[in-house]
Design a protein around this motif. Structure first.
Motif, PDB file in Angstrom:
ATOM      1  N   TYR A   1      66.745  52.173  40.033  1.00  0.00           N
ATOM      2  CA  TYR A   1      67.016  53.575  39.702  1.00  0.00           C
ATOM      3  C   TYR A   1      66.791  54.490  40.895  1.00  0.00           C
ATOM      4  CZ  TYR A   1      67.760  52.853  34.747  1.00  0.00           C
ATOM      5  OH  TYR A   1      68.275  52.479  33.557  1.00  0.00           O
ATOM      6  N   TYR A   2      65.690  54.269  41.625  1.00  0.00           N
ATOM      7  CA  TYR A   2      65.445  55.095  42.810  1.00  0.00           C
ATOM      8  C   TYR A   2      66.535  54.887  43.855  1.00  0.00           C
ATOM      9  CZ  TYR A   2      60.824  56.410  41.170  1.00  0.00           C
ATOM     10  OH  TYR A   2      59.792  56.926  40.446  1.00  0.00           O
ATOM     11  N   GLY A   3      66.997  53.666  43.990  1.00  0.00           N
ATOM     12  CA  GLY A   3      68.077  53.382  44.933  1.00  0.00           C
ATOM     13  C   GLY A   3      69.358  54.115  44.568  1.00  0.00           C
ATOM     14  N   LEU A   4      69.647  54.202  43.282  1.00  0.00           N
ATOM     15  CA  LEU A   4      70.854  54.912  42.863  1.00  0.00           C
ATOM     16  C   LEU A   4      70.730  56.416  43.076  1.00  0.00           C
ATOM     17  CD1 LEU A   4      71.912  52.980  39.650  1.00  0.00           C
ATOM     18  CD2 LEU A   4      72.960  52.926  41.904  1.00  0.00           C
ATOM     19  N   PHE A   5      69.541  56.961  42.861  1.00  0.00           N
ATOM     20  CA  PHE A   5      69.344  58.390  43.109  1.00  0.00           C
ATOM     21  C   PHE A   5      69.509  58.715  44.598  1.00  0.00           C
ATOM     22  CE2 PHE A   5      66.646  58.534  39.108  1.00  0.00           C
ATOM     23  CZ  PHE A   5      67.685  59.044  38.349  1.00  0.00           C
ATOM     24  N   VAL A   6      68.988  57.870  45.455  1.00  0.00           N
ATOM     25  CA  VAL A   6      69.145  58.068  46.901  1.00  0.00           C
ATOM     26  C   VAL A   6      70.610  57.906  47.292  1.00  0.00           C
ATOM     27  CG1 VAL A   6      68.556  57.086  49.146  1.00  0.00           C
ATOM     28  CG2 VAL A   6      66.773  57.430  47.431  1.00  0.00           C
ATOM     29  N   ALA A   7      71.296  56.967  46.653  1.00  0.00           N
ATOM     30  CA  ALA A   7      72.714  56.761  46.954  1.00  0.00           C
ATOM     31  C   ALA A   7      73.540  57.991  46.585  1.00  0.00           C
ATOM     32  CB  ALA A   7      73.233  55.532  46.208  1.00  0.00           C
ATOM     33  N   LEU A   8      73.202  58.657  45.499  1.00  0.00           N
ATOM     34  CA  LEU A   8      73.923  59.876  45.126  1.00  0.00           C
ATOM     35  C   LEU A   8      73.735  60.964  46.175  1.00  0.00           C
ATOM     36  CD1 LEU A   8      73.269  60.068  41.290  1.00  0.00           C
ATOM     37  CD2 LEU A   8      75.414  59.556  42.452  1.00  0.00           C
ATOM     38  N   GLY A   9      72.527  61.082  46.704  1.00  0.00           N
ATOM     39  CA  GLY A   9      72.283  62.037  47.781  1.00  0.00           C
ATOM     40  C   GLY A   9      73.053  61.682  49.038  1.00  0.00           C
ATOM     41  N   ALA A  10      73.134  60.397  49.333  1.00  0.00           N
ATOM     42  CA  ALA A  10      73.881  59.959  50.515  1.00  0.00           C
ATOM     43  C   ALA A  10      75.372  60.225  50.361  1.00  0.00           C
ATOM     44  CB  ALA A  10      73.634  58.472  50.766  1.00  0.00           C
ATOM     45  N   VAL A  11      75.891  60.046  49.159  1.00  0.00           N
ATOM     46  CA  VAL A  11      77.309  60.335  48.922  1.00  0.00           C
ATOM     47  C   VAL A  11      77.581  61.825  49.100  1.00  0.00           C
ATOM     48  CG1 VAL A  11      79.090  60.390  47.123  1.00  0.00           C
ATOM     49  CG2 VAL A  11      77.743  58.327  47.479  1.00  0.00           C
ATOM     50  N   ALA A  12      76.666  62.659  48.620  1.00  0.00           N
ATOM     51  CA  ALA A  12      76.829  64.104  48.804  1.00  0.00           C
ATOM     52  C   ALA A  12      76.811  64.458  50.284  1.00  0.00           C
ATOM     53  CB  ALA A  12      75.731  64.849  48.056  1.00  0.00           C
ATOM     54  N   LEU A  13      75.924  63.838  51.038  1.00  0.00           N
ATOM     55  CA  LEU A  13      75.849  64.091  52.473  1.00  0.00           C
ATOM     56  C   LEU A  13      77.095  63.578  53.192  1.00  0.00           C
ATOM     57  CD1 LEU A  13      74.123  65.247  54.725  1.00  0.00           C
ATOM     58  CD2 LEU A  13      73.001  63.024  54.920  1.00  0.00           C
ATOM     59  N   LEU A  14      77.628  62.453  52.739  1.00  0.00           N
ATOM     60  CA  LEU A  14      78.857  61.919  53.342  1.00  0.00           C
ATOM     61  C   LEU A  14      80.028  62.889  53.177  1.00  0.00           C
ATOM     62  CD1 LEU A  14      78.909  58.124  52.448  1.00  0.00           C
ATOM     63  CD2 LEU A  14      78.952  59.139  54.716  1.00  0.00           C
ATOM     64  N   ARG A  15      80.059  63.566  52.051  1.00  0.00           N
ATOM     65  CA  ARG A  15      81.153  64.520  51.828  1.00  0.00           C
ATOM     66  C   ARG A  15      81.042  65.727  52.753  1.00  0.00           C
ATOM     67  NH1 ARG A  15      84.490  63.970  47.524  1.00  0.00           N
ATOM     68  NH2 ARG A  15      84.789  66.220  47.471  1.00  0.00           N
TER      69      ARG A  15
ATOM     70  N   ALA B   1      75.112  52.271  56.051  1.00  0.00           N
ATOM     71  CA  ALA B   1      73.773  52.180  55.476  1.00  0.00           C
ATOM     72  C   ALA B   1      73.826  52.291  53.952  1.00  0.00           C
ATOM     73  CB  ALA B   1      72.873  53.268  56.058  1.00  0.00           C
ATOM     74  N   LEU B   2      74.700  53.150  53.452  1.00  0.00           N
ATOM     75  CA  LEU B   2      74.855  53.293  52.006  1.00  0.00           C
ATOM     76  C   LEU B   2      75.389  52.010  51.386  1.00  0.00           C
ATOM     77  CD1 LEU B   2      74.860  55.001  49.425  1.00  0.00           C
ATOM     78  CD2 LEU B   2      77.118  55.822  50.093  1.00  0.00           C
ATOM     79  N   LEU B   3      76.366  51.400  52.018  1.00  0.00           N
ATOM     80  CA  LEU B   3      76.904  50.142  51.503  1.00  0.00           C
ATOM     81  C   LEU B   3      75.834  49.059  51.477  1.00  0.00           C
ATOM     82  CD1 LEU B   3      79.293  48.460  50.537  1.00  0.00           C
ATOM     83  CD2 LEU B   3      79.836  48.018  52.923  1.00  0.00           C
ATOM     84  N   ALA B   4      75.058  48.953  52.536  1.00  0.00           N
ATOM     85  CA  ALA B   4      73.984  47.961  52.583  1.00  0.00           C
ATOM     86  C   ALA B   4      72.931  48.247  51.518  1.00  0.00           C
ATOM     87  CB  ALA B   4      73.348  47.947  53.967  1.00  0.00           C
ATOM     88  N   ALA B   5      72.587  49.520  51.334  1.00  0.00           N
ATOM     89  CA  ALA B   5      71.583  49.880  50.333  1.00  0.00           C
ATOM     90  C   ALA B   5      72.067  49.568  48.923  1.00  0.00           C
ATOM     91  CB  ALA B   5      71.231  51.355  50.460  1.00  0.00           C
ATOM     92  N   LEU B   6      73.344  49.814  48.656  1.00  0.00           N
ATOM     93  CA  LEU B   6      73.878  49.499  47.331  1.00  0.00           C
ATOM     94  C   LEU B   6      73.896  47.995  47.081  1.00  0.00           C
ATOM     95  CD1 LEU B   6      76.816  52.040  46.976  1.00  0.00           C
ATOM     96  CD2 LEU B   6      74.651  52.028  45.740  1.00  0.00           C
TER      97      LEU B   6
END
Length: 53
Positions: free
Chosen positions: A8-22, A37-42
């Protein structure tokens, strides 16, 4: 902390990373680094959650 919680924490961080990517320009070095890094984390998050069951 459980493996399920890590997922769950990984998914929350991934959402922040997606926002930053945009916000980052698509050709920038930071965009490429963050997307890799996002792909590796997922992948790691999926493996952790998958192995926890």
């Amino acid at each position: 902390m459980t493996y399920h919680g890590l997922g769950y924490y990984g998914l929350f961080v991934a959402l922040g990373a997606v926002a930053l990517l945009r916000l980052l320009p698509s050709g920038s070095r930071a965009h490429r680094l963050l997307s890799r890094a996002l792909l590796a984390a997922l992948l790691v998050t999926a493996a952790i959650v998958g192995l926890s069951y």
